[in-house]
Design a protein around this motif. Structure first.
Motif, PDB file in Angstrom:
ATOM      1  N   ALA A   1      12.061  39.582   5.586  1.00 15.62           N
ATOM      2  CA  ALA A   1      11.792  39.171   6.966  1.00 15.62           C
ATOM      3  C   ALA A   1      11.951  37.661   7.137  1.00 15.62           C
ATOM      4  CB  ALA A   1      10.388  39.606   7.382  1.00 15.62           C
ATOM      5  N   ASP A   2      11.303  36.885   6.257  1.00 14.85           N
ATOM      6  CA  ASP A   2      11.414  35.429   6.360  1.00 14.85           C
ATOM      7  C   ASP A   2      12.833  34.947   6.073  1.00 14.85           C
ATOM      8  OD1 ASP A   2       8.803  34.912   7.118  1.00 14.85           O
ATOM      9  OD2 ASP A   2       8.086  34.727   5.058  1.00 14.85           O
ATOM     10  N   TYR A   3      13.480  35.589   5.129  1.00 17.74           N
ATOM     11  CA  TYR A   3      14.855  35.233   4.775  1.00 17.74           C
ATOM     12  C   TYR A   3      15.746  35.296   6.013  1.00 17.74           C
ATOM     13  CZ  TYR A   3      19.438  35.923   2.387  1.00 17.74           C
ATOM     14  OH  TYR A   3      20.749  35.859   1.954  1.00 17.74           O
ATOM     15  N   TYR A   4      15.767  36.404   6.702  1.00 20.04           N
ATOM     16  CA  TYR A   4      16.650  36.541   7.867  1.00 20.04           C
ATOM     17  C   TYR A   4      16.135  35.750   9.062  1.00 20.04           C
ATOM     18  CZ  TYR A   4      19.561  39.952   5.523  1.00 20.04           C
ATOM     19  OH  TYR A   4      20.426  40.551   4.648  1.00 20.04           O
ATOM     20  N   ARG A   5      14.827  35.725   9.217  1.00 22.16           N
ATOM     21  CA  ARG A   5      14.276  34.976  10.352  1.00 22.16           C
ATOM     22  C   ARG A   5      14.714  33.526  10.315  1.00 22.16           C
ATOM     23  NH1 ARG A   5       7.852  33.625  11.543  1.00 22.16           N
ATOM     24  NH2 ARG A   5       8.220  32.493  13.504  1.00 22.16           N
ATOM     25  N   TRP A   6      14.499  32.851   9.184  1.00 23.50           N
ATOM     26  CA  TRP A   6      14.763  31.420   9.138  1.00 23.50           C
ATOM     27  C   TRP A   6      16.238  31.099   8.957  1.00 23.50           C
ATOM     28  CZ3 TRP A   6      11.182  29.423  11.631  1.00 23.50           C
ATOM     29  CH2 TRP A   6       9.856  29.870  11.504  1.00 23.50           C
ATOM     30  N   LEU A   7      16.988  31.990   8.321  1.00 22.32           N
ATOM     31  CA  LEU A   7      18.433  31.794   8.231  1.00 22.32           C
ATOM     32  C   LEU A   7      19.043  31.738   9.625  1.00 22.32           C
ATOM     33  CD1 LEU A   7      21.038  31.680   6.508  1.00 22.32           C
ATOM     34  CD2 LEU A   7      21.039  34.180   6.526  1.00 22.32           C
ATOM     35  N   PHE A   8      18.650  32.680  10.470  1.00 24.04           N
ATOM     36  CA  PHE A   8      19.233  32.711  11.815  1.00 24.04           C
ATOM     37  C   PHE A   8      18.552  31.733  12.762  1.00 24.04           C
ATOM     38  CE2 PHE A   8      20.859  36.640  10.014  1.00 24.04           C
ATOM     39  CZ  PHE A   8      22.184  36.552  10.400  1.00 24.04           C
ATOM     40  N   PHE A   9      17.323  31.356  12.498  1.00 25.52           N
ATOM     41  CA  PHE A   9      16.689  30.280  13.259  1.00 25.52           C
ATOM     42  C   PHE A   9      17.464  28.976  13.049  1.00 25.52           C
ATOM     43  CE2 PHE A   9      13.518  26.860  13.722  1.00 25.52           C
ATOM     44  CZ  PHE A   9      13.001  27.155  14.978  1.00 25.52           C
ATOM     45  N   ALA A  10      17.866  28.737  11.802  1.00 28.97           N
ATOM     46  CA  ALA A  10      18.637  27.524  11.513  1.00 28.97           C
ATOM     47  C   ALA A  10      20.015  27.570  12.146  1.00 28.97           C
ATOM     48  CB  ALA A  10      18.747  27.328  10.004  1.00 28.97           C
ATOM     49  N   ALA A  11      20.646  28.741  12.131  1.00 30.41           N
ATOM     50  CA  ALA A  11      21.993  28.869  12.693  1.00 30.41           C
ATOM     51  C   ALA A  11      21.993  28.870  14.219  1.00 30.41           C
ATOM     52  CB  ALA A  11      22.640  30.158  12.185  1.00 30.41           C
ATOM     53  N   GLY A  12      20.851  29.222  14.822  1.00 31.18           N
ATOM     54  CA  GLY A  12      20.772  29.282  16.280  1.00 31.18           C
ATOM     55  C   GLY A  12      20.008  28.113  16.864  1.00 31.18           C
ATOM     56  N   PRO A  13      18.682  28.238  17.008  1.00 36.16           N
ATOM     57  CA  PRO A  13      17.914  27.176  17.657  1.00 36.16           C
ATOM     58  C   PRO A  13      18.060  25.790  17.036  1.00 36.16           C
ATOM     59  CG  PRO A  13      16.614  29.170  17.543  1.00 36.16           C
ATOM     60  CD  PRO A  13      17.879  29.441  16.758  1.00 36.16           C
ATOM     61  N   ILE A  14      18.014  25.702  15.710  1.00 37.58           N
ATOM     62  CA  ILE A  14      18.095  24.369  15.101  1.00 37.58           C
ATOM     63  C   ILE A  14      19.455  23.732  15.374  1.00 37.58           C
ATOM     64  CG2 ILE A  14      18.107  23.081  12.941  1.00 37.58           C
ATOM     65  CD1 ILE A  14      16.112  25.125  11.849  1.00 37.58           C
ATOM     66  N   GLU A  15      20.515  24.471  15.093  1.00 36.84           N
ATOM     67  CA  GLU A  15      21.870  23.923  15.296  1.00 36.84           C
ATOM     68  C   GLU A  15      22.067  23.482  16.746  1.00 36.84           C
ATOM     69  OE1 GLU A  15      26.031  23.159  14.296  1.00 36.84           O
ATOM     70  OE2 GLU A  15      24.434  23.783  12.936  1.00 36.84           O
ATOM     71  N   ALA A  16      21.660  24.311  17.686  1.00 36.00           N
ATOM     72  CA  ALA A  16      21.859  23.990  19.100  1.00 36.00           C
ATOM     73  C   ALA A  16      20.995  22.816  19.537  1.00 36.00           C
ATOM     74  CB  ALA A  16      21.560  25.226  19.951  1.00 36.00           C
ATOM     75  N   ALA A  17      19.730  22.816  19.121  1.00 38.73           N
ATOM     76  CA  ALA A  17      18.826  21.751  19.547  1.00 38.73           C
ATOM     77  C   ALA A  17      19.270  20.397  19.007  1.00 38.73           C
ATOM     78  CB  ALA A  17      17.401  22.064  19.095  1.00 38.73           C
ATOM     79  N   VAL A  18      19.637  20.354  17.733  1.00 37.65           N
ATOM     80  CA  VAL A  18      20.045  19.091  17.120  1.00 37.65           C
ATOM     81  C   VAL A  18      21.364  18.604  17.719  1.00 37.65           C
ATOM     82  CG1 VAL A  18      20.832  18.041  14.963  1.00 37.65           C
ATOM     83  CG2 VAL A  18      18.767  19.447  14.985  1.00 37.65           C
ATOM     84  N   THR A  19      22.301  19.522  17.923  1.00 33.61           N
ATOM     85  CA  THR A  19      23.590  19.134  18.507  1.00 33.61           C
ATOM     86  C   THR A  19      23.408  18.588  19.915  1.00 33.61           C
ATOM     87  OG1 THR A  19      24.791  20.759  17.175  1.00 33.61           O
ATOM     88  CG2 THR A  19      25.875  19.959  19.171  1.00 33.61           C
ATOM     89  N   ASN A  20      22.644  19.292  20.742  1.00 39.03           N
ATOM     90  CA  ASN A  20      22.438  18.830  22.116  1.00 39.03           C
ATOM     91  C   ASN A  20      21.771  17.457  22.143  1.00 39.03           C
ATOM     92  OD1 ASN A  20      23.632  21.034  23.251  1.00 39.03           O
ATOM     93  ND2 ASN A  20      21.766  21.929  24.077  1.00 39.03           N
ATOM     94  N   ARG A  21      20.769  17.275  21.296  1.00 39.25           N
ATOM     95  CA  ARG A  21      20.083  15.979  21.277  1.00 39.25           C
ATOM     96  C   ARG A  21      21.039  14.879  20.851  1.00 39.25           C
ATOM     97  NH1 ARG A  21      14.713  14.410  21.166  1.00 39.25           N
ATOM     98  NH2 ARG A  21      14.241  12.434  20.104  1.00 39.25           N
ATOM     99  N   SER A  22      21.891  15.156  19.858  1.00 39.29           N
ATOM    100  CA  SER A  22      22.854  14.153  19.391  1.00 39.29           C
ATOM    101  C   SER A  22      23.859  13.798  20.481  1.00 39.29           C
ATOM    102  CB  SER A  22      23.579  14.666  18.148  1.00 39.29           C
ATOM    103  OG  SER A  22      22.670  14.876  17.085  1.00 39.29           O
TER     104      SER A  22
END
Length: 205
Positions: free
Chosen positions: A90-111
């Motif tokens: 559960a944690d493996y897939y949750r955080w893998l896709f959290f990084a690929a989705g919300p993190i990637e988008a949030a960091v890119t937009n802020r940059s």
């Protein structure tokens, strides 16, 4: 000739895929592409028409997108033990896709200077940058690794996002992030991958 071909540029997200391949202990051929030419021409466009790296071709099948490459290699090379156990799944897939989705988008937009309004936050998948970073901090600080006490392929992708964030200043310096990065960069697989990419950069200088 190896069964797997790795297409990359050492100044790209290809460093994530290289790290994953080294952790998996797989034999692979490397094709280094140039942003201005070979990445945007055939034969590479037949591999990835997005004209982006990295990509891998394994037994005639192409995988792009770093998170997908990490997950694929964990399954394709199970002897490395990088896939999730039942209690980690559960944690493996949750955080893998959290990084690929919300993190990637949030960091890119802020940059890029894109700050969604309160109303727009309902539309974007990550809501707001500060919350994403806070949630990520809690996740990496909860256990030694993202899915628990053991390093998995999810750490390659999540860890790379944290490393890039610390290196380029797109994430704040926090103790949990720095401790997580220290654990990951101490790994032999990470060091081998970094040395290989750095050697390519030095040879081209």
């Amino acid at each position: 000739m190896a069964e797997l071909t790795f297409y990359t540029n050492p100044r790209s997200r290809g460093r994530i895929a290289r790290w994953m391949l080294e952790e998996a202990g797989v034999d692979y051929d490397t094709v280094v592409l140039d942003y201005a030419s070979t990445m945007k021409q055939e034969p590479y466009l037949s591999v990835n028409p997005m004209a982006k790296v990295p990509a891998i071709v394994h037994r005639g099948k192409t995988v792009t997108e770093c998170a997908a490459i990490c997950a694929y290699c964990a399954e394709a090379f199970p002897a490395a033990g990088l896939g999730p156990r039942d209690d980690e799944r559960a944690d493996y897939y949750r955080w893998l896709f959290f990084a690929a989705g919300p993190i990637e988008a949030a960091v890119t937009n802020r940059s890029l200077g894109v700050v969604p309004s309160e109303a727009q936050q309902r539309m974007v998948g990550y809501g707001d940058y500060d919350r994403v970073v806070d949630v990520l901090e809690q996740a990496v600080g909860a256990h030694p690794f993202i899915a628990g006490d053991r390093f998995t392929a999810a750490d390659v992708y999540v860890g790379s996002q944290v490393m890039f964030g610390q290196q380029f200043g797109s994430m704040p310096k926090r103790a949990a992030f720095e401790a997580y990065v220290a654990r990951l960069t101490a790994r032999e697989g990470f060091r081998r991958a970094a040395a290989l990419d750095d050697a390519v950069i030095a040879a081209a200088a």
